[in-house]
Design a protein around this motif. Structure first.
Motif, PDB file in Angstrom:
ATOM      1  N   LEU A  50       0.817  -1.213   0.000  1.00  0.00           N
ATOM      2  CA  LEU A  50       0.000   0.000   0.000  1.00  0.00           C
ATOM      3  C   LEU A  50       0.850   1.262   0.000  1.00  0.00           C
ATOM      4  O   LEU A  50       0.384   2.323  -0.421  1.00  0.00           O
ATOM      5  N   HIS A  51       2.079   1.168   0.466  1.00  0.00           N
ATOM      6  CA  HIS A  51       2.926   2.350   0.627  1.00  0.00           C
ATOM      7  C   HIS A  51       3.946   2.494  -0.504  1.00  0.00           C
ATOM      8  O   HIS A  51       4.786   3.395  -0.449  1.00  0.00           O
ATOM      9  N   GLN A  52       3.873   1.637  -1.516  1.00  0.00           N
ATOM     10  CA  GLN A  52       4.801   1.739  -2.637  1.00  0.00           C
ATOM     11  C   GLN A  52       4.318   2.783  -3.634  1.00  0.00           C
ATOM     12  O   GLN A  52       3.127   3.088  -3.729  1.00  0.00           O
ATOM     13  N   SER A  53       5.231   3.355  -4.385  1.00  0.00           N
ATOM     14  CA  SER A  53       4.874   4.381  -5.365  1.00  0.00           C
ATOM     15  C   SER A  53       4.182   3.750  -6.565  1.00  0.00           C
ATOM     16  O   SER A  53       4.412   2.585  -6.898  1.00  0.00           O
ATOM     17  N   LEU A  54       3.326   4.553  -7.211  1.00  0.00           N
ATOM     18  CA  LEU A  54       2.603   4.082  -8.388  1.00  0.00           C
ATOM     19  C   LEU A  54       3.566   3.982  -9.565  1.00  0.00           C
ATOM     20  O   LEU A  54       4.333   4.905  -9.833  1.00  0.00           O
ATOM     21  N   GLN A  55       3.517   2.850 -10.272  1.00  0.00           N
ATOM     22  CA  GLN A  55       4.419   2.614 -11.395  1.00  0.00           C
ATOM     23  C   GLN A  55       3.638   2.306 -12.658  1.00  0.00           C
ATOM     24  O   GLN A  55       2.479   1.886 -12.608  1.00  0.00           O
ATOM     25  N   HIS A  56       4.302   2.510 -13.801  1.00  0.00           N
ATOM     26  CA  HIS A  56       3.779   2.118 -15.106  1.00  0.00           C
ATOM     27  C   HIS A  56       4.890   1.422 -15.864  1.00  0.00           C
ATOM     28  O   HIS A  56       6.058   1.801 -15.747  1.00  0.00           O
TER      29      HIS A  56
END
Length: 281
Positions: free
Chosen positions: A201-207
């Protein structure tokens, strides 16, 4: 707003040669998303780029702006001018209602420290609503002190829940059982792994272009966990399991949206949703 921008498929059309055809170049809105997260005003701009042009290989650079449009809530039983009742219901339903989430688990690799064995892994979790425990297959030969990849080790699970419910459910550890296959006797337990899911839940959003099924962005937590022997009297570390957990927010749940509109209109909702069956890949 950053999530909505990530879900937005923006592009520019450019002509192809001297023909009347056009090609679409997707825009990378991540700089604008970063600027919005930083905040500062009701009107935020950032320079965004397209994919390289087919002819020259250079990208188009544009200035993108997002503005915050605000309106007051209902006053004296009347909606604000230009804002419908359904719009207010829709906005409030999105904020507090359930959303659709997809959680994916990949049991990437295993390393045994005490023996060589044909191994497979199994797990189940209440939040995943699995009809049966997930299991890697076929059993894989894992030699002592050698890292091997587990086959068919990825599975996805889709469910409808509020963000608070997701946080609560992910506090429960995922227990992965490691088993060995022997040609001359029944399968036996090698050890267990208790995986903490909450850090995802605390990880950064990635693409990633290499993960087209996760076009709306994902959070991933990559961890190596000790495999503890099944011996209840003298448990010891018998190996290590590398595991990745992915979390995707797929947007608002249709069930919560329908319920919000139906409640305002004084009638029960006709559409009922629930958790989903797992998608195994």
């Amino acid at each position: 707003v950053p999530q909505a921008l990530m879900e937005l498929s923006a592009c520019v059309q450019v002509p192809v040669g001297r023909s009347h055809d056009f090609t679409e170049l997707p825009l990378d809105l991540s700089p604008l998303c970063s600027a919005v997260r930083a905040g500062g005003s009701d009107s935020i701009s950032a320079e965004v780029c397209s994919q390289p042009l087919p002819s020259g290989g250079r990208a188009l650079r544009l200035r993108a702006t997002v503005r915050s449009l605000r309106w007051p809530g209902q006053a004296a039983g009347h909606c604000s001018p230009g804002v419908s009742k359904d719009t207010e219901i829709w906005a409030s339903g999105i904020d507090v209602g359930a959303r659709v989430w997809r959680i994916s688990v990949e049991l990437r690799s295993i390393r045994l420290l005490t023996r060589t064995a044909n191994v497979f892994a199994m797990y189940s979790h209440e939040f995943f609503k699995q009809p049966r425990p997930f299991r890697t297959n076929p059993p894989t030969l894992a030699r002592k002190n050698t890292t091997v990849y587990l086959p068919h080790a990825f599975a996805s699970y889709t469910m409808s829940a509020t963000e608070d419910e997701v946080r609560e459910q992910l506090e429960e550890a995922l227990r992965v059982e490691l088993w060995y296959r022997d040609a001359y006797k029944k399968d036996g337990p090698l050890g267990v792994v208790d995986v903490n899911l909450a850090p995802v839940l605390h990880q950064s959003l990635q693409h990633s272009a290499g993960m087209p099924s996760m076009v709306q962005g994902f959070r991933v937590f990559d961890q190596v966990c000790p495999v503890i022997s099944s011996d209840a009297q003298e448990p010891q570390k018998v190996g290590a399991l590398r595991l990745l957990v992915f979390l995707e927010d797929l947007g608002s749940s249709a069930s919560s949206l329908a319920a919000a509109v139906s409640a305002a209109q004084g009638r029960p909702s006709a559409w009922q949703g629930g958790g989903g069956a797992p998608e195994v890949g």
